[in-house]
Design a protein around this motif. Structure first.
Motif, mmCIF file in Angstrom:
data_model
loop_
_atom_site.group_PDB
_atom_site.id
_atom_site.type_symbol
_atom_site.label_atom_id
_atom_site.label_comp_id
_atom_site.label_asym_id
_atom_site.label_seq_id
_atom_site.Cartn_x
_atom_site.Cartn_y
_atom_site.Cartn_z
ATOM 1 N N ALA A 196 3.046 -81.311 -8.829
ATOM 2 C CA ALA A 196 3.481 -80.602 -10.033
ATOM 3 C C ALA A 196 4.837 -81.146 -10.498
ATOM 4 O O ALA A 196 5.644 -81.580 -9.684
ATOM 5 N N ALA A 197 5.069 -81.098 -11.812
ATOM 6 C CA ALA A 197 6.399 -81.401 -12.340
ATOM 7 C C ALA A 197 7.125 -80.077 -12.532
ATOM 8 O O ALA A 197 6.687 -79.234 -13.316
ATOM 9 N N ILE A 198 8.207 -79.872 -11.787
ATOM 10 C CA ILE A 198 8.998 -78.648 -11.909
ATOM 11 C C ILE A 198 10.290 -79.049 -12.607
ATOM 12 O O ILE A 198 11.097 -79.791 -12.044
ATOM 13 N N VAL A 199 10.471 -78.608 -13.829
ATOM 14 C CA VAL A 199 11.637 -79.042 -14.600
ATOM 15 C C VAL A 199 12.580 -77.856 -14.784
ATOM 16 O O VAL A 199 12.231 -76.883 -15.452
ATOM 17 N N GLU A 200 13.752 -77.952 -14.174
ATOM 18 C CA GLU A 200 14.748 -76.887 -14.298
ATOM 19 C C GLU A 200 15.696 -77.201 -15.455
ATOM 20 O O GLU A 200 15.707 -78.321 -15.972
#
Lengths: 405, 468
Positions: A196-200
């Motif tokens: 998954a791409a987790i973008v904060e």
């Protein structure tokens, strides 16, 4: 309203520590540009991170956008109760499923998030409250949640730290508590590992749907296109639903939390009371964490504060059930923002207006335990069109279609 | 700019309430004096039993040493401040022994002797002072290790030395002043180890000459110590405090890299001060990073005003400038408050205060440059050294919290590691922790941020009950 890009003049100056342009790692984000994905998750709390994990594990492309850091609001700063006892009956199947995931959290995420299956003891302080414990035990039996009712003498014999105000207890051996600060980050790490791409630091400022699917734009210039959209944005999930024609009566909720200095480790169960005006747990290093009442919150400015007067009210309530607290020092108080629904249960399930949109928000102050299972359920809803866990009671239509709740 | 309405919308903004001053040190006392002179009797609150602040802390009742013995070269200023306070004490609302544990818009939350009280305010001068800035060393949790400030308070309020042979380590004027005071009081000095090389100090001579009196006093301390045969080492770095169960020595590395040991039974250490600014933060005042001092400080303008209407700052709580500057800043903030209440103030006095404050600035900047914070020493703390004493978190555990996939700023590192979550809420460990995190991330120290303050700003007894 939060979906409109604020003008320069309207925006508050960003403190240097939160300014992505000045951050050594975050400053690279602006250069990412466009992402095309299958599923977009908005909101990196426990439910959102778990959803990203469960979707990525099925080999489907998923991107999660989080305005701040994962677990910054309700799921990261809550009390830390991992509790099934006392829940609305409709939540019990989800809570049972989540409890199974909590037991395997280390296997799933690499961290047990300090989960201690200590049991949860719900206390009665008068005959009326005791009658409620008895009535709930009947409900719980129907959902395979084993509870043990304990009378006055037995409860003091078994839990000698309790104060004389306690007249009875109901013990859920399967419940416990965990460190809320660790859950969402652990799930996010596992989700990343699964692809998954987790973008904060990615605040969504524009959200739309066209014939290809959903398009989200973030304040730092990222554009995400996706076929499906998962709304796990907590209190702000209400604004996302409204964007798609589903206005719900959600209110901001900021539980007032308190922690003491380390004390001798004696309260080895998670404690609650009928009515919920105080709840208390102790961790092995000795600190006692308790809550009661609500702080204040400004969901536009993204600020929530504990209220000193509420803290002062909680102190005698806590000392009444655990008298050793009278000699303790309080070292910190805090809060964070959750969404509260009028019927105190969340919105979970497919949108009634927009194909491809799935909601899970408004956990009304008790979503921490549910988070892992909510992600599993959302994964099933998005990828299979249905979940084996019953969620009908949480349909958003109960607010938007004029149906009685 | 105000941060948000939650912090700044004061419901008592037009109420007829007396000004409130928190902190009865040099800044707070001079602010109270100026307000009273204008006919506005303030409420003055301090955690301590007596006015004077940490710098001019008074002896407990029954102690009889005279000011010259206790304060040495600073006796005149200490006496003047105590006299100024005594002259106004009966005419102001003086509340000693009182902790302000929380701030909301227009209200302070007080605690004294088990009683909690809410105090509404219209305007507020925060003169909350500073505390020592420490660098954790191996052995720093041994009995016998004190901060420079703590060692000085022991001496000047109770006439107690922290040991028979004391090693002084750190940098800054307080290091030399304290060693001088110990020598004068007859205390044994094992060594004075200043982490700043003498050449660094000499380079600032022009700036330091702007306050020739202060420079002369500083030089006289150094000279006196040398003449007395005290071992003085400059440009050296401490490596460890040695001992089993108590302090028995200090190991350090001299400027040429040679490892040496000094036998001692106590260590006083400190690297300047850091502002005690939690109340300013809770009041909604934005912060700025001061790169000269490598400290975060609440933002005020030279008049003491902040972005929050009705909230004023003075003294070291708003940036370390020293006691003399604090006296000026306290009076100046009071005049700003009076102006903002629509009262006439003496323009000549205003100009004089601003002139004196401006004149001190060049000296302060030179002092900051003459005694720099050795941030590499803090950043390089070995993995097994405990950084957060309250929660027993080592430098290695902190580094693990910021390693890939982990925290990228200090509050998240706190959430992952528990650093800063204990009794002191990070007041002791935060400066070193920020350096460790920044070095690990390869980021400037200001980019990792600062620990957010939460009420209670100091421990609050759970037995506290609201006053009816």
């Amino acid at each position: 309203m939060i979906w409109r890009r604020r003008s320069e003049a309207e925006r508050e100056p960003v403190p240097a520590e939160r300014d992505p342009d000045k951050h050594p790692v975050l400053s690279n984000l602006a250069a990412i540009g466009k992402i095309s994905t299958d599923v977009l998750v908005i909101g990196g709390g426990g439910a959102g991170c778990s959803a990203a994990l469960h979707i990525a594990e099925r080999g489907v492309r998923v991107t999660l956008l989080e305005r701040g850091l994962v677990g910054s609001q309700a799921s990261g700063v809550n009390y830390g109760g991992v509790r099934q006892q006392g829940r609305h009956p409709a939540e019990l199947p989800i809570a049972r499923r989540s409890r199974e995931l909590w037991g395997r959290l280390r296997e799933i995420t690499g961290s047990d998030c300090e989960f201690v299956p200590s049991g949860h003891l719900k206390l009665a302080r008068n005959a009326e409250e005791e009658a409620e414990l008895v009535a709930y035990a009947d409900v719980a039996r129907q959902y395979d949640l084993p509870l043990r009712l304990i009378g006055r003498n037995a409860v003091h014999a078994e839990f000698p730290f309790l104060g004389p105000a306690v007249v009875a207890g109901s013990f859920a051996a399967d419940d416990g508590h965990a460190n809320p600060r660790l859950l969402a980050p652990a799930l996010a790490r596992a989700a990343r590992k699964a692809g998954a791409a987790i973008v904060e630091h990615a605040e969504v400022v524009r959200l739309a749907r066209d014939s290809d699917g959903f398009i989200a734009e973030t304040a730092n210039g990222l554009e995400v296109r996706a076929k499906s959209l998962v709304n796990t944005a907590g209190y702000w999930g209400g604004a996302i639903a409204e964007q798609f024609g589903e206005k719900v009566p959600i209110q901001v909720l900021a539980p007032n939390m308190i922690v003491t200095e380390p004390l001798p480790y004696v309260v080895k169960v998670n404690l609650g009371v009928v009515g919920g005006n105080v709840y208390l747990r102790q961790i092995a290093r000795g600190n006692v964490i308790f809550g009661g009442g609500h702080g204040e919150a400004d969901p536009v400015a993204l600020r929530a504060r504990p209220l000193p007067a509420i803290t002062l009210e909680a102190l005698p309530l806590a000392a009444e059930i655990v008298p050793m607290l009278r000699d303790a020092l309080v070292i910190r108080s805090w809060t964070g923002m959750d969404g509260q629904m009028p019927d105190h249960i969340p919105v979970i399930g497919p949108s009634r207006t927009t194909p491809g949109l799935f909601h899970a928000f408004g956990f009304s102050g008790h979503g921490f335990q549910l988070g892992p299972a909510i992600g599993a359920i959302l994964g099933e809803l998005v990828l299979d069109g249905r979940s084996g866990t019953p969620i009908e009671a949480f349909d958003i239509g109960r607010f938007t279609l004029g149906k009685p709740p | 700019m105000p941060t948000d309405a939650l912090c700044t919308a004061n419901p008592h903004a037009a109420a007829d309430l007396p000004p409130v001053i928190v902190g009865a040190g040099p800044a707070g006392v001079r602010a109270a004096e100026a307000l009273l002179a204008a006919g506005l009797a303030p409420i003055l609150i301090d955690e301590g039993a007596a006015a004077g602040g940490r710098i001019y802390q008074r002896q407990p009742p029954g102690f009889t040493r005279d000011a010259a013995t206790l304060h040495g070269t600073e006796a005149g200023k200490a006496t003047a401040l105590h006299t100024a306070f005594d002259a106004i004490a009966a005419r102001i609302d003086w509340r000693p022994g009182t902790l302000v544990w929380a701030v909301r818009p227009g209200e302070l939350h007080l605690h004294r002797d088990g009683r909690a009280e809410t105090l509404p305010f219209r305007d507020l001068i925060l003169a909350t002072g500073a505390m020592d800035r420490l660098i954790p060393l191996p052995g720093w949790t041994l009995p016998g290790v004190f901060s420079l400030g703590g060692a000085q308070i022991a001496l000047k309020t109770q006439a107690v030395a922290i040991g028979r042979q004391v090693a002084f380590v750190g940098t800054g004027p307080l290091l030399w002043l304290l060693a001088h005071q110990y020598r004068k009081a007859g205390g044994g000095i094992a060594a004075v180890i200043d982490t700043t090389p003498s050449a660094t100090k000499r380079r600032q001579i022009l700036g330091l000459l702007t306050q020739p009196g202060m420079l002369a006093r500083g030089l006289s301390y150094m000279l006196g110590l040398r003449r007395a045969g005290v071992r003085i080492v400059e440009g050296a770095m401490p490596e460890a405090i040695l001992g089993e169960g108590r302090v028995q020595g200090l190991r350090w590395r001299d400027a040429r890299g040679r490892v040496q040991e000094s036998v001692c039974d106590a260590v006083a250490m400190g690297w300047h001060l850091r502002p005690e600014a939690q109340l300013a933060e809770l009041a909604g005042v934005p912060f700025r990073f001061n790169p000269r001092q490598r400290n975060w400080e609440p933002d005020k303008d030279p008049t003491g005003r902040t972005a929050v209407p009705g909230v004023y700052l003075a003294g070291d709580g708003a940036g370390i400038e020293g006691a003399d500057a604090a006296e000026i800043a306290g009076a100046r903030a009071a005049l700003s408050l009076l102006q903002d209440r629509g009262r006439a103030v003496d323009a000549g006095l205003l100009a004089a205060l601003d002139r004196r404050a401006g004149a001190m600035l060049a000296f302060r900047h030179a002092l900051d440059a003459a005694f720099p914070f050795p941030h590499a020493l803090a950043a390089g703390i070995a993995d097994d050294v405990m950084v957060c004493r309250c929660e027993a978190i080592t430098a290695g555990e902190l580094r693990a919290a910021v390693d890939p996939g982990g925290a990228m700023e200090i509050n998240r590192a706190k959430a992952f590691s528990r650093l800063g979550m204990g009794r002191c809420q990070g007041r002791v460990c935060a400066p070193a922790a920020a350096e460790i995190i920044a070095a690990r991330l390869g980021a400037p120290v200001e980019a990792v941020g600062r620990l957010r303050a939460q009420a209670p700003v100091k421990p609050l007894p759970a037995a506290a009950r609201s006053t009816p």
